[in-house]
Write an enzyme that holds these catalytic residues in place. Sequence first.
Site, short mmCIF file in Angstrom:
data_model
loop_
_atom_site.label_atom_id
_atom_site.label_comp_id
_atom_site.label_asym_id
_atom_site.label_seq_id
_atom_site.Cartn_x
_atom_site.Cartn_y
_atom_site.Cartn_z
N CYS A 172 -4.49 120.24 -106.14
CA CYS A 172 -4.20 118.85 -106.49
C CYS A 172 -5.09 118.04 -105.96
O CYS A 172 -6.13 118.31 -105.28
CB CYS A 172 -2.71 118.61 -105.56
SG CYS A 172 -2.88 118.76 -104.10
N HIS B 119 6.43 123.21 -90.55
CA HIS B 119 5.13 122.91 -91.69
C HIS B 119 4.33 121.83 -91.28
O HIS B 119 4.78 121.04 -90.72
CB HIS B 119 5.75 122.57 -92.91
CG HIS B 119 4.92 122.64 -94.32
ND1 HIS B 119 4.10 121.42 -94.28
CD2 HIS B 119 4.39 123.33 -95.20
CE1 HIS B 119 3.28 121.65 -95.42
NE2 HIS B 119 3.46 122.88 -95.91
N HIS C 65 -2.29 117.47 -95.43
CA HIS C 65 -1.13 117.69 -95.01
C HIS C 65 -0.82 116.41 -94.13
O HIS C 65 0.53 115.97 -93.63
CB HIS C 65 -0.72 118.85 -94.17
CG HIS C 65 -0.93 119.93 -94.66
ND1 HIS C 65 -2.09 120.84 -94.90
CD2 HIS C 65 -0.01 120.71 -95.86
CE1 HIS C 65 -1.89 121.85 -95.73
NE2 HIS C 65 -0.56 122.08 -96.06
N CYS D 289 -3.74 113.36 -97.51
CA CYS D 289 -3.40 112.91 -98.92
C CYS D 289 -2.82 111.55 -98.68
O CYS D 289 -1.71 111.26 -97.96
CB CYS D 289 -2.51 114.03 -99.24
SG CYS D 289 -1.70 113.42 -100.97
N SER E 165 1.90 128.97 -98.96
CA SER E 165 2.07 127.68 -99.54
C SER E 165 3.47 127.49 -99.95
O SER E 165 4.26 128.29 -100.68
CB SER E 165 1.26 127.78 -100.85
OG SER E 165 1.62 126.76 -101.69
N SER E 166 4.19 126.32 -99.69
CA SER E 166 5.22 125.90 -100.08
C SER E 166 5.59 125.40 -101.17
O SER E 166 6.37 125.90 -101.76
CB SER E 166 5.69 124.38 -98.99
OG SER E 166 5.89 124.65 -97.70
N THR F 9 6.62 116.37 -99.41
CA THR F 9 6.20 115.90 -100.27
C THR F 9 6.06 117.03 -101.68
O THR F 9 5.96 116.99 -102.94
CB THR F 9 5.00 115.26 -100.66
OG1 THR F 9 3.95 116.24 -99.91
CG2 THR F 9 4.72 114.05 -99.78
N GLU G 250 2.90 119.27 -92.71
CA GLU G 250 3.30 117.89 -93.15
C GLU G 250 4.32 117.54 -92.43
O GLU G 250 4.30 116.44 -92.02
CB GLU G 250 3.24 117.93 -94.63
CG GLU G 250 3.88 116.59 -95.30
CD GLU G 250 4.36 116.56 -96.48
OE1 GLU G 250 5.35 115.75 -96.87
OE2 GLU G 250 3.80 117.23 -97.49
N SER H 188 -2.34 124.71 -103.98
CA SER H 188 -3.42 125.20 -103.27
C SER H 188 -4.15 126.19 -103.73
O SER H 188 -4.98 126.84 -102.89
CB SER H 188 -3.00 125.45 -101.75
OG SER H 188 -1.61 126.33 -102.10
#
Length: 283
Positions: free
Chosen positions: A17, A129, A79, A101, A223-224, A167, A131, A267
């Site tokens: 992204c 996490h 993050h 981001c 990776s979420s 997000t 973020e 990612s």
Amino acid sequence: MGAYQLQVQIDQDSGFCFGVVYAIDMAEEILAEEGYLYCLGDIVHNDEEVERLKAKGLRIIDHADLVNLHNEKVLIRAHGEAPETYRLALQNNITLIDASCPVVLKLQNRIKTSHDSKENILIFGKHGHAEVIGLQGQTNNEAKVFQDIAELDTMELPQQITLYSQTTKSTDKFYRVKEELIARGYEVKANDTICRQVSNRDKDLPEFAQKFNKIVFVSGKKSSNGKVLFEVCRKHNPNTYFISAPDELKPDMFLPGDTIGISGATSTPMWLMEQVKAELESY
């Protein structure tokens, strides 16, 4: 082409992204000039990409290391970070290269404003996490975090709730949570803060997944959104495999002449998906 004659196609909408591209570009620029750079936490939830950057001089540190670091440059990844990190950097004369981001920064800002207005904040996100830690930090860690609806059963919740989301969560699940809270009699002010680059993938992926006999989904285990997007693929194509590297593939997963789609998380680097494609075409 190998004997299997597999028809392989990479999902062109997959891969990094913009938040991750931005962070990695920034890191590579400084590495090229200075030969090394500290990064707070894994720059991206993909071990292969982290190893590639480590080879160029990226040094991954954690918050405990930051306390003892002085007069250096440190990259903040996409993050985002909690306010405490910025305070510490100032104290230790650390120059922060902030690659947070913009979608995350905007969300941090909104959560802080809600908190300052004394709202009761509930965050739909993954415990621990990166973020989410940054988001909770905007509220002096007073915001409550939950991963799924079942977890709400064990929580004491106030009558009025302001609901936010990490997000990279699934849009569908976010709205299901909102409906569930309303059904339980709470007053809910819901803020859909899910990144559109992730939620649009939710929409485009079903179509991609249905085009092939099999899907190979490439993602780091941490990776979420990898988990979210893998589930989307599997729902629309039960013959979906989750792998993190090409060596996890085996010829007996496939039949001669299979059509195979390769997709990945936000990612997952494109070069890794290219390697997976080459591996499949060698069968």
